[in-house]
Write a protein that holds these residues in place. Sequence first.
Motif: not given
Length: 123
Positions: A57, A59, A68, A70
């Motif tokens: 991931t 950000y 978050t 997912s």
Amino acid sequence: QVQLVESGGGLVHTGGSLRLSCAASGRTFSSNAMGWFRQAPGKEREFVATVSGSYSTDYADSVKGRFTISRDNAKNTVYLQMNSLKPEDTAVYYCAASDLRIGTRGRRAYAYWGQGTQVTVSS
């Protein structure tokens, strides 16, 4: 025909939480990067988060530690859990899917886009 459909947007107070969902149809994206972008009024669309085909991931600095991303490959769906929301998070949030395995921050890497869902954070 590929479709991405976002849901979960709404109005929330500062400090609140929302969970966005993006369901893909028309093809499977289990091995591909998927991401979230947002666009506030009068501003360019900006990167929020991405998850690669290998589940790594990335950000934007502005949301790191609060959001978050997912994915559930069995459902062909990507999520964005947003906590500690701030008024500056107010925007239309767009889901995007890539033909590439590795997620990137650039919009051009994503060939498929949803219609967007509005998130409004009141102060």
